[in-house]
Motif scaffolding. Structure first.
Motif, short mmCIF file in Angstrom:
data_model
loop_
_atom_site.label_atom_id
_atom_site.label_comp_id
_atom_site.label_asym_id
_atom_site.label_seq_id
_atom_site.Cartn_x
_atom_site.Cartn_y
_atom_site.Cartn_z
N LYS A 1 27.59 -21.22 31.32
CA LYS A 1 26.61 -21.92 30.49
C LYS A 1 26.99 -23.39 30.36
O LYS A 1 28.10 -23.73 29.98
CB LYS A 1 26.54 -21.26 29.11
CG LYS A 1 25.58 -21.93 28.14
CD LYS A 1 25.38 -21.10 26.90
CE LYS A 1 26.62 -20.98 26.07
NZ LYS A 1 26.92 -22.25 25.36
N GLU B 1 19.67 -18.32 31.42
CA GLU B 1 20.70 -17.42 31.93
C GLU B 1 20.00 -16.30 32.69
O GLU B 1 19.21 -15.54 32.13
CB GLU B 1 21.52 -16.85 30.78
CG GLU B 1 22.61 -15.88 31.21
CD GLU B 1 23.30 -15.26 30.00
OE1 GLU B 1 22.59 -14.73 29.13
OE2 GLU B 1 24.54 -15.32 29.94
N TYR C 1 23.23 -19.57 36.01
CA TYR C 1 22.74 -20.42 34.93
C TYR C 1 21.96 -21.60 35.52
O TYR C 1 22.48 -22.32 36.38
CB TYR C 1 23.90 -20.94 34.09
CG TYR C 1 24.64 -19.85 33.35
CD1 TYR C 1 24.27 -19.47 32.06
CD2 TYR C 1 25.70 -19.18 33.96
CE1 TYR C 1 24.94 -18.47 31.39
CE2 TYR C 1 26.37 -18.16 33.30
CZ TYR C 1 25.99 -17.81 32.02
OH TYR C 1 26.66 -16.81 31.34
#
Length: 291
Positions: A130, A194, A148
């Motif tokens: 992330k 995500e 991501y």
């Protein structure tokens, strides 16, 4: 008898988009320029001396749930606000003025404010974590691994219903649509997605290669158009996500919007930045920008 600010207004300073605005209710402004506001009406019970002291100007979200910026300044000084292109879009702010420093949660004494500009995708990256570094040039994922996606945008802030279309890159024919992710949010001018469902892409690939490349397009259902970039009006973004011909997990989960997790904690000062991490939503005082 009630006292205090009954209504605020646009002073005429700054560029307002008239056909998108509603008198005494909503002001839509052009980005990256200052628009000034002042008191229009006072409640009848407000003493003249009170009108000449100080006002607390409070910028908050449209539903008055969260204060974004709050500042005290002389009552005679117009309040100036600027919204950058990254924060333009469907997200609406609410501005009010108070002599007590408290918000009026019952009456509509303020104005709804938003910024409007062309919608654009400015940059993109694929990451293994992330908000991680861009790995598109030196990393190959496997089907089933978490991916991501980060996009920086203009004119889309607050959108909650974009679609991310995944395309397979093929040099010899029209690139096929592999998958569509819906209900994608834009927070603080960014999309942070995500993706844990790349396993679902695998069976859709005919004559799958040892290494595949993918890119995206961002679809806006409100006008049924793909959103272009800033320089070339190109609707293809995030070239390329590279994936090996290998499955490492059968776990399939829906995509997750991660942007709200990036918002910082409120600062413990009189100036409160609680919802938005951009400091270029400005309230100015005596012609000096306060960021």
């Amino acid at each position: 008898m009630a006292k205090g600010v009954k209504r605020i207004k646009w002073t005429g300073d700054g560029k307002v988009i008239s056909n998108l605005s509603t008198p005494n209710k909503k002001i839509v402004i052009h980005p990256d320029q200052y628009v000034a506001f002042e008191v229009d009406l006072w409640y009848d019970g407000t003493p003249e001396a009170e009108k000449k002291k100080t006002l607390t100007w409070i910028l908050q979200d449209r539903k008055k749930n969260t204060i974004i910026v709050q500042r005290i300044q002389p009552a005679y000084a117009p309040k100036k606000i600027s919204i950058p292109k990254a924060l333009c879009g469907p997200f609406e702010y609410y501005l009010e003025a108070s002599i007590s420093g408290q918000r009026d949660l019952v009456n509509q004494t303020g104005l709804i404010i938003s910024g409007n500009c062309p919608t654009r995708i400015l940059s993109s990256k694929w990451s293994t974590t992330k908000d991680g570094k861009d790995v598109r040039k030196d990393h190959f994922f496997n089907y089933g691994e978490t991916v991501y996606l980060n996009l920086t945008t203009e004119g889309l802030n607050g959108h909650q219903n974009l679609c991310i279309d995944i395309f397979r890159h093929l040099d010899y024919q029209t690139d096929p649509l592999v998958y569509r992710y819906t209900s994608v949010d834009v927070t603080d001018g960014e999309i942070n997605l995500e993706i844990k469902s790349t396993n679902t892409w695998y069976p859709k690939l005919k004559n799958i290669k040892e290494k595949e490349e993918f890119y995206i397009k961002v679809f806006d259902p409100s006008n049924r158009l793909y959103i272009p970039d800033e320089k070339y009006n190109d609707t293809v973004h995030a070239r390329f996500l590279r994936i090996n011909k290998k499955i490492v997990s059968e776990e399939i989960k829906p995509p997750v919007n991660l942007s709200p997790l990036k918002t910082g904690k409120p600062e413990k000062t009189k100036e409160r930045f609680e919802l938005c991490r951009f400091q270029s939503i400005s309230i100015t005082e005596n012609k000096k920008n306060q960021h």
